[in-house]
Design a protein around this motif. Structure first.
Motif, PDB file in Angstrom:
ATOM      1  N   ILE A 299       7.702  13.275   2.078  1.00  0.00           N
ATOM      2  CA  ILE A 299       7.838  11.838   1.862  1.00  0.00           C
ATOM      3  C   ILE A 299       6.543  11.120   2.273  1.00  0.00           C
ATOM      4  O   ILE A 299       6.110  10.187   1.600  1.00  0.00           O
ATOM      5  CB  ILE A 299       9.047  11.299   2.654  1.00  0.00           C
ATOM      6  CG1 ILE A 299      10.332  11.887   2.080  1.00  0.00           C
ATOM      7  CG2 ILE A 299       9.095   9.786   2.625  1.00  0.00           C
ATOM      8  CD1 ILE A 299      11.557  11.605   2.914  1.00  0.00           C
ATOM      9  N   GLY A 300       5.914  11.570   3.341  1.00  0.00           N
ATOM     10  CA  GLY A 300       4.685  10.938   3.832  1.00  0.00           C
ATOM     11  C   GLY A 300       3.556  10.947   2.823  1.00  0.00           C
ATOM     12  O   GLY A 300       2.990   9.894   2.504  1.00  0.00           O
ATOM     13  N   PRO A 301       3.183  12.127   2.292  1.00  0.00           N
ATOM     14  CA  PRO A 301       2.136  12.131   1.265  1.00  0.00           C
ATOM     15  C   PRO A 301       2.527  11.358   0.006  1.00  0.00           C
ATOM     16  O   PRO A 301       1.671  10.761  -0.648  1.00  0.00           O
ATOM     17  CB  PRO A 301       1.950  13.616   0.951  1.00  0.00           C
ATOM     18  CG  PRO A 301       2.345  14.302   2.198  1.00  0.00           C
ATOM     19  CD  PRO A 301       3.469  13.477   2.758  1.00  0.00           C
ATOM     20  N   GLY A 302       3.801  11.345  -0.328  1.00  0.00           N
ATOM     21  CA  GLY A 302       4.238  10.562  -1.487  1.00  0.00           C
ATOM     22  C   GLY A 302       3.992   9.086  -1.292  1.00  0.00           C
ATOM     23  O   GLY A 302       3.509   8.386  -2.194  1.00  0.00           O
ATOM     24  N   ILE A 303       4.307   8.593  -0.117  1.00  0.00           N
ATOM     25  CA  ILE A 303       4.046   7.187   0.203  1.00  0.00           C
ATOM     26  C   ILE A 303       2.536   6.928   0.249  1.00  0.00           C
ATOM     27  O   ILE A 303       2.052   5.904  -0.243  1.00  0.00           O
ATOM     28  CB  ILE A 303       4.724   6.798   1.524  1.00  0.00           C
ATOM     29  CG1 ILE A 303       6.239   6.828   1.367  1.00  0.00           C
ATOM     30  CG2 ILE A 303       4.258   5.432   2.008  1.00  0.00           C
ATOM     31  CD1 ILE A 303       7.000   6.683   2.663  1.00  0.00           C
ATOM     32  N   GLY A 304       1.798   7.872   0.815  1.00  0.00           N
ATOM     33  CA  GLY A 304       0.343   7.721   0.908  1.00  0.00           C
ATOM     34  C   GLY A 304      -0.322   7.627  -0.452  1.00  0.00           C
ATOM     35  O   GLY A 304      -1.199   6.791  -0.669  1.00  0.00           O
ATOM     36  N   ILE A 305       0.101   8.469  -1.374  1.00  0.00           N
ATOM     37  CA  ILE A 305      -0.465   8.435  -2.730  1.00  0.00           C
ATOM     38  C   ILE A 305      -0.135   7.114  -3.410  1.00  0.00           C
ATOM     39  O   ILE A 305      -0.977   6.517  -4.087  1.00  0.00           O
ATOM     40  CB  ILE A 305       0.033   9.642  -3.541  1.00  0.00           C
ATOM     41  CG1 ILE A 305      -0.592  10.918  -2.995  1.00  0.00           C
ATOM     42  CG2 ILE A 305      -0.287   9.484  -5.019  1.00  0.00           C
ATOM     43  CD1 ILE A 305      -0.001  12.187  -3.544  1.00  0.00           C
ATOM     44  N   GLY A 306       1.080   6.634  -3.203  1.00  0.00           N
ATOM     45  CA  GLY A 306       1.456   5.337  -3.767  1.00  0.00           C
ATOM     46  C   GLY A 306       0.601   4.211  -3.222  1.00  0.00           C
ATOM     47  O   GLY A 306       0.169   3.320  -3.962  1.00  0.00           O
ATOM     48  N   LEU A 307       0.330   4.236  -1.934  1.00  0.00           N
ATOM     49  CA  LEU A 307      -0.508   3.193  -1.320  1.00  0.00           C
ATOM     50  C   LEU A 307      -1.955   3.274  -1.799  1.00  0.00           C
ATOM     51  O   LEU A 307      -2.609   2.239  -2.007  1.00  0.00           O
ATOM     52  CB  LEU A 307      -0.452   3.306   0.203  1.00  0.00           C
ATOM     53  CG  LEU A 307       0.864   2.925   0.852  1.00  0.00           C
ATOM     54  CD1 LEU A 307       0.824   3.219   2.347  1.00  0.00           C
ATOM     55  CD2 LEU A 307       1.179   1.463   0.602  1.00  0.00           C
ATOM     56  N   ILE A 308      -2.462   4.489  -1.969  1.00  0.00           N
ATOM     57  CA  ILE A 308      -3.849   4.660  -2.434  1.00  0.00           C
ATOM     58  C   ILE A 308      -4.024   4.050  -3.822  1.00  0.00           C
ATOM     59  O   ILE A 308      -4.957   3.273  -4.065  1.00  0.00           O
ATOM     60  CB  ILE A 308      -4.240   6.153  -2.438  1.00  0.00           C
ATOM     61  CG1 ILE A 308      -4.423   6.648  -1.010  1.00  0.00           C
ATOM     62  CG2 ILE A 308      -5.506   6.386  -3.253  1.00  0.00           C
ATOM     63  CD1 ILE A 308      -4.535   8.142  -0.896  1.00  0.00           C
ATOM     64  N   PHE A 309      -3.125   4.389  -4.740  1.00  0.00           N
ATOM     65  CA  PHE A 309      -3.291   3.884  -6.101  1.00  0.00           C
ATOM     66  C   PHE A 309      -2.902   2.421  -6.230  1.00  0.00           C
ATOM     67  O   PHE A 309      -3.419   1.727  -7.102  1.00  0.00           O
ATOM     68  CB  PHE A 309      -2.556   4.777  -7.094  1.00  0.00           C
ATOM     69  CG  PHE A 309      -3.299   6.060  -7.345  1.00  0.00           C
ATOM     70  CD1 PHE A 309      -4.483   6.054  -8.052  1.00  0.00           C
ATOM     71  CD2 PHE A 309      -2.840   7.254  -6.837  1.00  0.00           C
ATOM     72  CE1 PHE A 309      -5.194   7.216  -8.270  1.00  0.00           C
ATOM     73  CE2 PHE A 309      -3.541   8.428  -7.041  1.00  0.00           C
ATOM     74  CZ  PHE A 309      -4.718   8.408  -7.761  1.00  0.00           C
ATOM     75  N   ALA A 310      -2.038   1.936  -5.364  1.00  0.00           N
ATOM     76  CA  ALA A 310      -1.747   0.497  -5.363  1.00  0.00           C
ATOM     77  C   ALA A 310      -2.992  -0.284  -4.938  1.00  0.00           C
ATOM     78  O   ALA A 310      -3.318  -1.322  -5.529  1.00  0.00           O
ATOM     79  CB  ALA A 310      -0.585   0.189  -4.436  1.00  0.00           C
ATOM     80  N   ALA A 311      -3.698   0.220  -3.928  1.00  0.00           N
ATOM     81  CA  ALA A 311      -4.933  -0.436  -3.492  1.00  0.00           C
ATOM     82  C   ALA A 311      -6.019  -0.338  -4.564  1.00  0.00           C
ATOM     83  O   ALA A 311      -6.795  -1.282  -4.768  1.00  0.00           O
ATOM     84  CB  ALA A 311      -5.426   0.184  -2.188  1.00  0.00           C
ATOM     85  N   TYR A 312      -6.067   0.797  -5.261  1.00  0.00           N
ATOM     86  CA  TYR A 312      -7.044   0.965  -6.340  1.00  0.00           C
ATOM     87  C   TYR A 312      -6.793  -0.035  -7.473  1.00  0.00           C
ATOM     88  O   TYR A 312      -7.725  -0.692  -7.942  1.00  0.00           O
ATOM     89  CB  TYR A 312      -6.991   2.395  -6.866  1.00  0.00           C
ATOM     90  CG  TYR A 312      -7.745   2.610  -8.143  1.00  0.00           C
ATOM     91  CD1 TYR A 312      -9.132   2.562  -8.173  1.00  0.00           C
ATOM     92  CD2 TYR A 312      -7.081   2.853  -9.337  1.00  0.00           C
ATOM     93  CE1 TYR A 312      -9.838   2.750  -9.347  1.00  0.00           C
ATOM     94  CE2 TYR A 312      -7.771   3.045 -10.513  1.00  0.00           C
ATOM     95  CZ  TYR A 312      -9.147   2.990 -10.512  1.00  0.00           C
ATOM     96  OH  TYR A 312      -9.839   3.179 -11.678  1.00  0.00           O
ATOM     97  N   ILE A 313      -5.558  -0.153  -7.901  1.00  0.00           N
ATOM     98  CA  ILE A 313      -5.225  -1.090  -8.973  1.00  0.00           C
ATOM     99  C   ILE A 313      -5.512  -2.524  -8.541  1.00  0.00           C
ATOM    100  O   ILE A 313      -6.043  -3.334  -9.314  1.00  0.00           O
ATOM    101  CB  ILE A 313      -3.753  -0.915  -9.396  1.00  0.00           C
ATOM    102  CG1 ILE A 313      -3.592   0.431 -10.096  1.00  0.00           C
ATOM    103  CG2 ILE A 313      -3.290  -2.045 -10.299  1.00  0.00           C
ATOM    104  CD1 ILE A 313      -2.160   0.833 -10.316  1.00  0.00           C
ATOM    105  N   ASN A 314      -5.184  -2.834  -7.301  1.00  0.00           N
ATOM    106  CA  ASN A 314      -5.445  -4.180  -6.776  1.00  0.00           C
ATOM    107  C   ASN A 314      -6.953  -4.466  -6.736  1.00  0.00           C
ATOM    108  O   ASN A 314      -7.398  -5.557  -7.107  1.00  0.00           O
ATOM    109  CB  ASN A 314      -4.831  -4.316  -5.385  1.00  0.00           C
ATOM    110  CG  ASN A 314      -4.810  -5.723  -4.890  1.00  0.00           C
ATOM    111  OD1 ASN A 314      -5.028  -6.662  -5.643  1.00  0.00           O
ATOM    112  ND2 ASN A 314      -4.527  -5.878  -3.612  1.00  0.00           N
ATOM    113  N   GLY A 315      -7.731  -3.482  -6.310  1.00  0.00           N
ATOM    114  CA  GLY A 315      -9.181  -3.665  -6.248  1.00  0.00           C
ATOM    115  C   GLY A 315      -9.809  -3.832  -7.613  1.00  0.00           C
ATOM    116  O   GLY A 315     -10.700  -4.670  -7.805  1.00  0.00           O
ATOM    117  N   VAL A 316      -9.365  -3.050  -8.587  1.00  0.00           N
ATOM    118  CA  VAL A 316      -9.907  -3.154  -9.942  1.00  0.00           C
ATOM    119  C   VAL A 316      -9.479  -4.471 -10.590  1.00  0.00           C
ATOM    120  O   VAL A 316     -10.251  -5.085 -11.340  1.00  0.00           O
ATOM    121  CB  VAL A 316      -9.480  -1.938 -10.797  1.00  0.00           C
ATOM    122  CG1 VAL A 316      -9.832  -2.134 -12.250  1.00  0.00           C
ATOM    123  CG2 VAL A 316     -10.137  -0.678 -10.270  1.00  0.00           C
TER     124      VAL A 316
END
Length: 69
Positions: free
Chosen positions: A16-33
Motif C-alpha cells: 500500500i505504501g509504494p502505491g500511495i507514493g507512486i500516486g503522490l509522485i505523479f500527482a505532483a508531476y501533473i500539477n507541476g506541468v
C-alpha cells in the motif's frame, strides 16, 4: 485451522505504501506541468526516477516475502 504464510499478508499490506507514493509522485508531476509547461522535460525525469525508486521498494518487499517464508 488456517494454514499459509504470514509473509505474503505482510507484503500485501506493505504494498500500500509504494502505491500511495507512486500516486503522490505523479500527482505532483501533473500539477507541476500544469503550472509550468515549459519545465516538462525536467519534471518528467525526476518523476520517473522517483517512480523507479518507489517501485524498487515494492519489489524488494516481495523478495523479502519469499526469503522469510
Amino acid at each position: 485451522m488456517v494454514e499459509g504464510n504470514i509473509a505474503f499478508l505482510g507484503y500485501g499490506i506493505a504494498a500500500i505504501g509504494p502505491g500511495i507514493g507512486i500516486g503522490l509522485i505523479f500527482a505532483a508531476y501533473i500539477n507541476g506541468v500544469a503550472r509550468q509547461p515549459e519545465s516538462r522535460s525536467v519534471l518528467q525525469t525526476i518523476a520517473f526516477t522517483g517512480f523507479a525508486l518507489t517501485e524498487a521498494l515494492a519489489i524488494l518487499g516481495l523478495v523479502f516475502a519469499f526469503l522469510f517464508k
